[in-house]
Design an enzyme around this catalytic site. Structure first.
Site, short mmCIF file in Angstrom:
data_model
loop_
_atom_site.label_atom_id
_atom_site.label_comp_id
_atom_site.label_asym_id
_atom_site.label_seq_id
_atom_site.Cartn_x
_atom_site.Cartn_y
_atom_site.Cartn_z
N CYS A 119 4.68 2.23 0.55
CA CYS A 119 5.69 1.16 0.46
C CYS A 119 6.25 0.85 1.83
CB CYS A 119 6.80 1.56 -0.49
SG CYS A 119 7.78 2.89 0.15
N GLU A 165 0.71 8.10 -14.48
CA GLU A 165 -0.40 8.55 -15.33
C GLU A 165 -1.72 8.62 -14.55
OE1 GLU A 165 1.31 5.85 -15.44
OE2 GLU A 165 0.11 4.06 -15.87
N ARG A 166 -1.72 8.04 -13.34
CA ARG A 166 -2.97 8.05 -12.56
C ARG A 166 -3.10 9.31 -11.72
NH1 ARG A 166 -3.21 1.83 -10.62
NH2 ARG A 166 -0.97 1.95 -10.49
N LYS A 173 8.58 11.63 -15.73
CA LYS A 173 7.34 10.99 -16.18
C LYS A 173 6.55 10.58 -14.94
CE LYS A 173 5.74 7.02 -16.82
NZ LYS A 173 4.33 7.21 -16.38
N SER A 216 6.45 -0.54 -8.67
CA SER A 216 6.35 -1.97 -8.42
C SER A 216 7.59 -2.72 -8.91
CB SER A 216 5.13 -2.52 -9.16
OG SER A 216 5.35 -2.38 -10.56
N PHE A 220 1.98 6.00 -8.17
CA PHE A 220 0.77 6.78 -7.87
C PHE A 220 0.65 7.16 -6.40
CE2 PHE A 220 -0.81 2.63 -6.52
CZ PHE A 220 -1.57 2.97 -5.42
N GLU A 279 2.73 -8.54 -1.84
CA GLU A 279 2.46 -7.19 -1.32
C GLU A 279 0.98 -6.90 -1.57
OE1 GLU A 279 4.10 -3.86 -3.57
OE2 GLU A 279 4.45 -2.78 -1.70
P1 NAD Z 1 3.78 0.86 -10.97
O1 NAD Z 1 5.04 0.10 -11.11
O2 NAD Z 1 2.54 0.30 -11.52
O3 NAD Z 1 3.98 2.31 -11.67
C1 NAD Z 1 5.13 3.08 -11.43
C2 NAD Z 1 5.55 3.76 -12.74
O4 NAD Z 1 5.98 2.78 -13.67
C3 NAD Z 1 4.43 4.54 -13.40
O5 NAD Z 1 4.96 5.77 -13.84
C4 NAD Z 1 3.98 3.63 -14.53
O6 NAD Z 1 3.56 4.36 -15.65
C5 NAD Z 1 5.19 2.82 -14.85
N1 NAD Z 1 4.86 1.42 -15.17
C6 NAD Z 1 3.85 0.66 -14.67
N2 NAD Z 1 3.90 -0.60 -15.14
C7 NAD Z 1 4.95 -0.65 -15.96
C8 NAD Z 1 5.53 -1.69 -16.74
N3 NAD Z 1 5.02 -2.92 -16.76
N4 NAD Z 1 6.62 -1.39 -17.47
C9 NAD Z 1 7.15 -0.17 -17.45
N5 NAD Z 1 6.64 0.86 -16.73
C10 NAD Z 1 5.56 0.63 -16.00
O7 NAD Z 1 3.62 1.21 -9.43
P2 NAD Z 1 2.39 1.92 -8.70
O8 NAD Z 1 1.25 0.97 -8.68
O9 NAD Z 1 2.18 3.27 -9.27
O10 NAD Z 1 2.98 2.08 -7.22
C11 NAD Z 1 2.85 1.10 -6.22
C12 NAD Z 1 4.13 0.31 -6.05
O11 NAD Z 1 5.21 1.19 -5.79
C13 NAD Z 1 4.09 -0.63 -4.84
O12 NAD Z 1 4.70 -1.84 -5.19
C14 NAD Z 1 4.94 0.10 -3.80
O13 NAD Z 1 5.53 -0.72 -2.83
C15 NAD Z 1 5.95 0.74 -4.66
N6 NAD Z 1 6.57 1.88 -4.01
C16 NAD Z 1 7.85 1.73 -3.55
C17 NAD Z 1 8.45 2.78 -2.89
C18 NAD Z 1 9.84 2.64 -2.37
O14 NAD Z 1 10.48 3.66 -2.10
N7 NAD Z 1 10.37 1.43 -2.24
C19 NAD Z 1 7.76 3.98 -2.69
C20 NAD Z 1 6.46 4.09 -3.18
C21 NAD Z 1 5.88 3.02 -3.84
#
Ligand code: NAD
Length: 519
Positions: free
Chosen positions: A304, A199-200, A196, A249, A172, A404
Site C-alpha cells: 500500500c 483467505e488467500r 479473520k 481495499s 493478503f 491503484e
Molecule cells: P481486500 O479488500 O480484497 O481484502 C481484505 C480483507 O477484506 C480480506 O480479509 C477479505 O476477505 C475481505 N474482503 C474482500 N472483499 C470484501 C468485500 N467486498 N466485502 C467485505 N470483505 C471483503 O484487499 P486485498 O486485495 O487483500 O489487499 C490489497 C489492498 O489492501 C490494496 O488496496 C492495498 O492498498 C490495501 N492495503 C492498504 C494498507 C494500508 O495500510 N493502507 C496496507 C496493506 C494493504
C-alpha cells in the site's frame, strides 16, 4: 516448523480417514485455545502464486463456529482484562522472542502463499515484530492522567481501560505485519481478539497464533475464523464485538466502516493508495533513482506504500532513460529463488487486471517505456509474473493514473515546478504516502507543509512510521479517526474512565444540599 508440519501431517492424516480433502492440508480454525478442523462444506483453495498449484484449503467458517469463536473471546475477556498489566506485558515479552526465533519459518510460509521474496518476507515479519516489541512498553503507554486539587480537597484522575472483544480483518499483502499491527496491541491493553486473516494467505496467522499460545496467552484471548463476506458481515454485526480494525481495499474498507459504525462499533479502516514520488532536479540522482526503483517494484508493487507514481520536475525529466536502465536489471523469479528481486502477483486475476491497466495507458496515449507483460520465468511458466513496467507521458486523467494498480508498474508524470507537482498530488483522492527527493531544505519544507498526504518521506521512499508513531494515511486511504499502532493504536483499543473524588476533612461537611452547578 514443527508446528506447521504437525498441523499439516495431522490434517492430512485425518483427511484420509474422514473427508474428501485428503489431497491437501487444511487450514484450522483457532477456537478457545484449540486448532480445530472446520465442519464447513465450503472451502477455498490456496495457491502458490509462483506456480498456481493448489497448496492448501481454507474453510469458510460456519455460523456456529464463528459464534463459538466470539463466545470464547467474550468468556476470556473478564479474566484477561483483570490480569495484571505486568503479566500481560510478560506474555508479549515472550512473544517477541518467539517471533524472532521463528522468523525464517514464518517468512518461508509467507513466500509460499503470498509469493514475495524470502528477504522481503522476513521484512514483513520484522516490521510486525517491531509493533510487538512496542507493546512491551504497555506499562508506560497505558498510563492515565491526574490533576490534583481541581477544587478544595478534590482530585481528578483517569484510567485507560480495555473495551471488550475486538476484531481484525486483514489483506493478503502482509500476512505477518498487518495481523501484528492488530491483535498484540488490542490484547496487551486487556481486550480479547477475533482475527479473520486474508483467505488467500491464512497460514502465517495460524503460526503466529501458535507462537502466542506458546508465549502464555490464555485460551480464548485470541480466536481465529476464516472466510469471506459472511465472516466479515458476522464481525460487523455481532453485538459483543466493540471495535474493528480493517486493512485492505476501498471496496471492502468503506463497506466495513459503514456497517460496523452503524452497529455502534469503533472502526479504523486503512485502505488503498496512489503514492507519488516527486523528483526535484537538485536531488542526488544516483540515490534517488535507486530509491525510486526499489520502492516502485519491490514486493512486485503489492504494497500500500509502493511508490507507484513518479513526478519528474523540471530537468529531472531527463533522468527517464537512466530510470529505465536501472529497472531493467531487476530480476523476476519465484520468491524462494536466490537473487529474486520481485516475485509473482497474488493471482491470475490480479495479473490480468494489471495487464489491462497497462493496456489502458497505451490506448489513452501514454508511452510504454518498459513492458513487463511478456516476462517468462524459467521453471515457473504458470506463475502470475509481471515484469517491471514503466509508463511515461501519463496524465492525471488516464485510468492507469487514477486507479491503484497494485503491481510492478511505475507511471511517470511530469511537472514544470514544485507547485504543479503539489497540485497534482492534492487533486488525487488518496492520501496514504508520498516522498520528495531533493537536496534543498526549503523545498522539502514547503512540500511537507503543502502536500495533503498523511505520511511523507523526505529522501525516504517508503515512509512507514515506526511503532512509537502511528500509521497515518489520510483522505481516501483511511476512514476512522484513530490510526493504527503507536499512541493512536492504544487510544483505539482503550476507553477512558475519569474519576473525580473529594476527601474532605470532617469539619468541612456540607451543611445543606448544594442545588446549583458547582462553579
Ligand atoms: P481486500 O479488500 O480484497 O481484502 C481484505 C480483507 O477484506 C480480506 O480479509 C477479505 O476477505 C475481505 N474482503 C474482500 N472483499 C470484501 C468485500 N467486498 N466485502 C467485505 N470483505 C471483503 O484487499 P486485498 O486485495 O487483500 O489487499 C490489497 C489492498 O489492501 C490494496 O488496496 C492495498 O492498498 C490495501 N492495503 C492498504 C494498507 C494500508 O495500510 N493502507 C496496507 C496493506 C494493504
Amino acid at each position: 516448523t514443527s508446528f506447521v508440519l504437525r498441523l499439516l501431517l495431522a490434517s492430512s492424516h485425518q483427511a484420509r480417514v474422514f473427508s474428501d480433502s485428503f489431497l491437501f492440508p487444511t487450514t484450522k480454525l483457532f477456537i478457545d485455545g484449540k486448532f480445530v478442523e472446520s465442519k464447513s462444506s465450503e472451502w477455498l483453495d490456496i495457491h502458490n502464486p509462483a506456480t498456481n498449484e493448489v497448496i492448501g484449503r481454507v474453510p469458510k467458517a460456519t455460523q456456529e463456529e464463528m459464534l463459538a469463536a466470539v463466545d470464547s473471546c467474550s468468556r476470556a475477556y473478564h479474566a484477561w482484562s483483570d490480569t495484571s498489566i505486568l503479566t500481560r506485558q510478560q506474555v508479549f515479552l515472550r512473544y517477541q522472542q518467539l517471533i524472532k526465533d521463528n522468523i525464517k519459518e514464518l517468512a518461508k510460509e509467507i513466500t509460499r502463499e503470498q509469493g514475495k521474496t524470502l528477504a522481503d518476507a522476513e521484512g514483513d515479519v520484522f516490521r510486525g515484530l517491531q509493533v510487538v516489541e512496542h507493546t512491551c512498553s504497555i506499562t508506560s503507554l497505558m498510563l492515565g492522567e491526574t490533576l490534583p486539587s481541581i477544587t478544595k480537597d478534590m482530585d481528578t484522575y483517569t484510567y485507560r481501560l480495555p473495551i471488550g472483544v475486538c476484531a481484525g480483518i486483514t489483506p493478503f499483502n502482509f500476512p505477518a505485519m498487518i495481523p501484528l499491527w492488530m491483535f498484540p496491541m488490542g490484547m496487551v491493553c486487556g481486550n480479547t481478539y477475533l482475527l479473520k486473516p486474508s483467505e488467500r494467505v491464512p497460514s502465517c496467522a495460524m503460526m503466529l497464533a501458535k507462537l502466542l499460545q506458546d508465549a502464555g496467552a490464555p485460551d480464548g484471548t485470541l480466536n481465529i475464523i476464516h472466510g469471506q463476506h459472511d465472516a466479515v458481515n458476522f464481525i460487523c454485526d455481532h453485538p459483543a464485538i466493540k471495535a474493528i480494525s480493517f486493512v485492505g481495499s476501498n471496496q471492502a474498507g468503506e463497506y466495513i466502516y459503514e456497517r460496523g459504525s452503524k452497529n455502534g462499533k469503533r472502526v479504523q479502516s486503512n485502505m488503498g493508495a496512489k503514492n507519488h514520488g516527486v523528483v526535484m532536479p537538485d536531488a542526488n540522482k544516483e540515490n534517488t533513482l535507486n530509491q525510486l526503483v526499489g520502492a516502485a517494484f519491490g514486493a512486485a508493487g503489492q504494497r500500500c506504500m509502493a511508490l507507484s507514481t513518479a513526478i519528474l520536475v523540471g530537468d529531472a525529466r531527463g533522468w527517464l532513460p537512466d530510470l529505465v536502465e536501472r529497472t531493467k536489471k531487476l530480476r523476476v523469479n519465484a520468491g524462494d529463488q536466490p537473487g529474486a528481486d520481485l516475485g509473482p502477483l497474488i493471482s491470475p486475476q490480479a495479473k490480468g487486471r494489471v495487464h489491462q491497466l497497462i493496456q489502458s495507458g497505451v490506448d489513452e496515449g501514454a508511452t510504454l517505456l518498459l513492458d513487463g507483460r511478456n516476462v517468462k520465468v524459467k521453471g515457473y511458466e504458470n506463475g502470475n509474473f509481471v515484469g517491471p513496467t514503466i509508463i511515461s507521458n501519463v496524465t492525471s486523467e488516464m485510468k492507469c493514473y487514477k486507479e491503484e494498480i497494485f503491481g510492478p508498474v511505475l507511471v511517470v508524470l511530469e511537472a514544470d515546478d514544485l507547485d504543479e507537482a503539489i497540485k497534482i498530488i492534492n487533486k488525487n483522492p488518496y492520501g496514504n504516502g508520498t516522498a520528495i527527493f531533493t537536496t534543498n531544505g526549503a523545498v522539502a519544507r514547503k512540500y511537507t507543509n503543502e502536500v495533503d498526504v498523511g505520511q511523507i518521506g523526505v529522501n525516504v521512499p517508503i515512509p512507514v512510521p515506526l511503532p512509537m508513531f502511528s500509521f497515518t494515511g489520510s483522505r481516501a486511504s483511511f476512514r476512522g479517526d484513530t490510526n493504527f499502532y503507536g499512541k493512536q493504536g492504544i487510544q483505539f483499543y482503550t476507553q477512558i474512565k475519569t474519576v473525580t473524588s473529594q476527601w474532605k476533612a470532617e469539619d468541612a461537611t456540607l451543611k445543606s444540599p448544594a442545588v446549583t452547578m458547582p462553579t
